[in-house]
Design a protein around this motif. Structure first.
Motif, short mmCIF file in Angstrom:
data_model
loop_
_atom_site.label_atom_id
_atom_site.label_comp_id
_atom_site.label_asym_id
_atom_site.label_seq_id
_atom_site.Cartn_x
_atom_site.Cartn_y
_atom_site.Cartn_z
N ALA A 145 38.09 36.89 44.53
CA ALA A 145 37.36 36.97 43.26
C ALA A 145 38.27 36.76 42.06
O ALA A 145 37.85 36.23 41.04
N GLN A 146 39.52 37.18 42.18
CA GLN A 146 40.40 37.06 41.00
C GLN A 146 40.63 35.61 40.59
O GLN A 146 40.92 35.34 39.44
N PHE A 147 40.47 34.69 41.50
CA PHE A 147 40.71 33.28 41.19
C PHE A 147 39.43 32.52 40.85
O PHE A 147 39.48 31.33 40.53
N GLU A 148 38.30 33.20 40.91
CA GLU A 148 37.02 32.57 40.57
C GLU A 148 37.00 32.21 39.08
O GLU A 148 37.32 33.03 38.22
N HIS A 203 32.13 39.03 29.89
CA HIS A 203 32.32 37.78 30.65
C HIS A 203 32.58 38.10 32.12
O HIS A 203 32.07 37.41 33.01
N LEU A 204 33.40 39.11 32.38
CA LEU A 204 33.75 39.47 33.76
C LEU A 204 32.57 40.07 34.51
O LEU A 204 32.40 39.83 35.70
N SER A 205 31.78 40.88 33.82
CA SER A 205 30.71 41.63 34.49
C SER A 205 29.36 40.93 34.48
O SER A 205 28.46 41.30 35.25
N GLY A 206 29.20 39.95 33.59
CA GLY A 206 27.91 39.31 33.45
C GLY A 206 26.94 40.11 32.59
O GLY A 206 25.77 39.74 32.46
N MET A 221 37.72 30.24 32.27
CA MET A 221 38.96 30.88 32.72
C MET A 221 38.70 31.57 34.05
O MET A 221 37.57 32.00 34.32
N SER A 222 39.74 31.71 34.84
CA SER A 222 39.59 32.50 36.06
C SER A 222 39.56 33.98 35.67
O SER A 222 40.00 34.37 34.57
N ARG A 223 39.07 34.81 36.57
CA ARG A 223 39.08 36.25 36.32
C ARG A 223 40.52 36.72 36.05
O ARG A 223 40.76 37.52 35.16
N GLU A 224 41.46 36.21 36.82
CA GLU A 224 42.86 36.58 36.63
C GLU A 224 43.34 36.19 35.23
O GLU A 224 44.02 36.97 34.56
#
Length: 166
Positions: free
Chosen positions: A99-102, A55-58, A116-119
């Motif tokens: 990016a952490q809040f994306e 999910h984080l990396s695509g 969800m946000s990345r964080e």
């Protein structure tokens, strides 16, 4: 949450996993049933870590469930977990404040939509792993084996001994 705290938490996660795998490798052969339960639980953590990594990396997700049908051998799982832990350590080292809040949209393995946000994803990975390492600790206690002291405070003082100075 600050990026430095996220970086510290993922270093802690890698350390805690390493400590637990070290201990599990010393279980006697007559504890095969309990070791199997421990490995199944640790494999679940690994699979969920990989799902959220995708999910984080695509990247395409390699899993369609939160555990695998077959149980890996302890040493193979340890290698896979080490690689995934290193990926997360590197990921948070390169993460930017913005990016952490994306927010990311994705689909859970049960087909439900998620956002969800990345964080938030990163915090889920940390807390999920800690919860299930605790489950493994309970299995170990049931066979009179003391689990590693999987404490963030211990990690901080082991990794930065100067914290013990007055």
């Amino acid at each position: 949450m600050s990026l430095s705290t996220l970086q510290s938490l993922f270093a802690y996660k890698a350390w805690a996993n390493s400590e637990l795998f070290k201990l599990l490798s010393t279980l006697p052969p007559n504890r095969a049933e309990q070791l199997h339960s421990c490995v199944r639980t640790l494999n679940h953590i690994y699979v969920v870590d990989r799902i959220f990594r995708s999910h984080l990396s695509g990247e395409p997700c390699l899993f369609d469930a939160t555990n695998t049908r077959d149980t890996p051998l302890l040493n193979q799982l340890q290698e896979d977990v080490n690689v995934t832990d290193a990926w997360y350590v590197n990921y948070v080292a390169e993460l930017t404040d913005s990016a952490q809040f994306e927010a990311l949209s994705f689909t859970f393995t049960d087909g439900d939509a998620g956002r969800m946000s990345r964080e938030e994803i990163l915090l889920h990975v940390i807390t999920h792993g800690g919860y299930h390492r605790g489950n493994v600790g309970e299995i170990l206690k049931s066979i009179s084996v003391s689990p590693p002291r999987d404490l963030y405070s211990k990690f901080l003082h082991v990794s930065e001994p100067t914290r013990r100075e007055a």
